[in-house]
Design a protein around this motif. Structure first.
Motif, mmCIF file in Angstrom:
data_model
loop_
_atom_site.group_PDB
_atom_site.id
_atom_site.type_symbol
_atom_site.label_atom_id
_atom_site.label_comp_id
_atom_site.label_asym_id
_atom_site.label_seq_id
_atom_site.Cartn_x
_atom_site.Cartn_y
_atom_site.Cartn_z
ATOM 1 N N ILE A 50 0.766 -50.685 21.846
ATOM 2 C CA ILE A 50 -0.019 -49.170 22.010
ATOM 3 C C ILE A 50 0.519 -48.529 23.074
ATOM 4 C CG2 ILE A 50 -2.435 -47.994 21.698
ATOM 5 C CD1 ILE A 50 -3.335 -50.418 20.237
ATOM 6 N N THR A 51 0.775 -47.274 22.851
ATOM 7 C CA THR A 51 1.274 -46.356 24.077
ATOM 8 C C THR A 51 0.265 -45.245 24.360
ATOM 9 O OG1 THR A 51 2.590 -44.908 22.797
ATOM 10 C CG2 THR A 51 3.753 -46.724 23.599
ATOM 11 N N LYS A 52 -0.627 -44.828 23.443
ATOM 12 C CA LYS A 52 -1.696 -43.898 23.567
ATOM 13 C C LYS A 52 -2.515 -43.922 22.708
ATOM 14 C CE LYS A 52 0.166 -39.724 24.325
ATOM 15 N NZ LYS A 52 0.541 -38.143 24.285
ATOM 16 N N LEU A 53 -3.765 -43.891 22.874
ATOM 17 C CA LEU A 53 -4.986 -43.784 22.239
ATOM 18 C C LEU A 53 -5.640 -42.211 22.258
ATOM 19 C CD1 LEU A 53 -7.160 -47.034 22.656
ATOM 20 C CD2 LEU A 53 -6.173 -46.027 20.662
ATOM 21 N N ASP A 71 -17.221 -35.073 29.754
ATOM 22 C CA ASP A 71 -17.045 -33.880 30.905
ATOM 23 C C ASP A 71 -16.629 -34.681 31.982
ATOM 24 O OD1 ASP A 71 -19.596 -35.105 30.980
ATOM 25 O OD2 ASP A 71 -20.451 -33.128 31.481
ATOM 26 N N GLY A 72 -15.598 -34.285 32.760
ATOM 27 C CA GLY A 72 -14.944 -35.449 33.772
ATOM 28 C C GLY A 72 -14.183 -36.490 33.143
ATOM 29 N N SER A 73 -14.355 -37.633 33.625
ATOM 30 C CA SER A 73 -13.387 -38.841 33.419
ATOM 31 C C SER A 73 -14.497 -39.960 33.344
ATOM 32 C CB SER A 73 -12.457 -39.167 34.319
ATOM 33 O OG SER A 73 -13.105 -39.321 35.642
ATOM 34 N N GLY A 89 -7.176 -35.493 29.120
ATOM 35 C CA GLY A 89 -8.030 -34.428 28.272
ATOM 36 C C GLY A 89 -9.358 -34.338 28.759
ATOM 37 N N SER A 90 -10.270 -33.614 28.044
ATOM 38 C CA SER A 90 -11.683 -33.256 28.295
ATOM 39 C C SER A 90 -12.349 -32.754 26.848
ATOM 40 C CB SER A 90 -11.691 -32.320 29.320
ATOM 41 O OG SER A 90 -11.077 -31.006 28.966
ATOM 42 N N GLY A 91 -13.282 -32.393 26.862
ATOM 43 C CA GLY A 91 -14.103 -31.935 25.783
ATOM 44 C C GLY A 91 -14.232 -33.052 24.609
ATOM 45 N N ALA A 92 -13.948 -32.583 23.463
ATOM 46 C CA ALA A 92 -14.139 -33.303 22.258
ATOM 47 C C ALA A 92 -12.709 -34.036 22.018
ATOM 48 C CB ALA A 92 -14.497 -32.472 20.980
#
Length: 192
Positions: A50-53, A71-73, A89-92
């Protein structure tokens, strides 16, 4: 033995979900109703890296008629053995890039999801229902949707190979055109 026990845990989380889980080989689980302290885990049961989720909660519905956001990490990240996990990323919509997420390895992160309209929202696993997870692998995309496990409170997404559209084989397209041509000739003969 450790790898088999991880696989057994992932499979037991999938029990009680829809038939879509039958073909799944990557699982993302959210056990329990532990608001403000969400421990989300992913298990790679595929034979590919897996390289990304990517997590997408734009279609979830929280009890305040909104959707989940980050919001944040994350407050903590447990990377797969021998690899790294980098949050983005962030949000939804957010996710993680991996340097190594091999077969039978797991990954987890702890976070405090809020709703899009309430920064103090106490999210539970039930708020994940309808959210999608996409895994980018060395063999293409795997995709799944969070569903309730049994009667709850656990939720899980079983990710299966995903194709965005069906591309017909060249012979299928030629057969279709030939068939349409024959239908046109038949219709023309009937008119005359």
């Amino acid at each position: 033995m450790k790898q088999l026990s991880k696989f057994a845990v992932a499979m037991s989380m999938a029990v009680g979900c829809s038939q879509a889980f039958a073909a799944a080989s990557i699982f993302v689980v959210e056990p329990g109703s532990d608001g403000f302290n969400i421990h989300t885990a992913a298990f790679n049961g595929s034979s590919y890296d897996i390289t990304k989720l990517v997590f997408d909660f734009t279609t979830t519905v929280t009890s305040d008629a909104s959707h989940l956001v980050i919001d944040g990490s994350p407050s903590s990240i447990g990377a797969p053995a021998g690899g790294t996990a980098t949050f983005f990323g962030s949000g939804a919509v957010f996710g993680f890039d991996f340097t190594s997420f091999n077969s039978f390895e797991s990954f987890n992160f702890q976070w405090d999801p809020d709703s899009a309209i309430n920064g103090a929202y106490g999210a539970t696993g039930a708020d994940f229902i309808g959210g999608t997870v996409t895994a980018f692998t060395t063999n293409g995309l795997y995709k799944g949707t969070f569903e309730l496990v049994g009667t709850g409170p656990d939720v899980a997404a079983g990710l299966s190979p995903y194709t965005s559209s069906v591309v017909p084989e060249p012979m299928t397209g030629a057969s279709l055109l030939a068939g349409l041509g024959v239908l046109g000739l038949v219709a023309r003969r009937r008119r005359s």
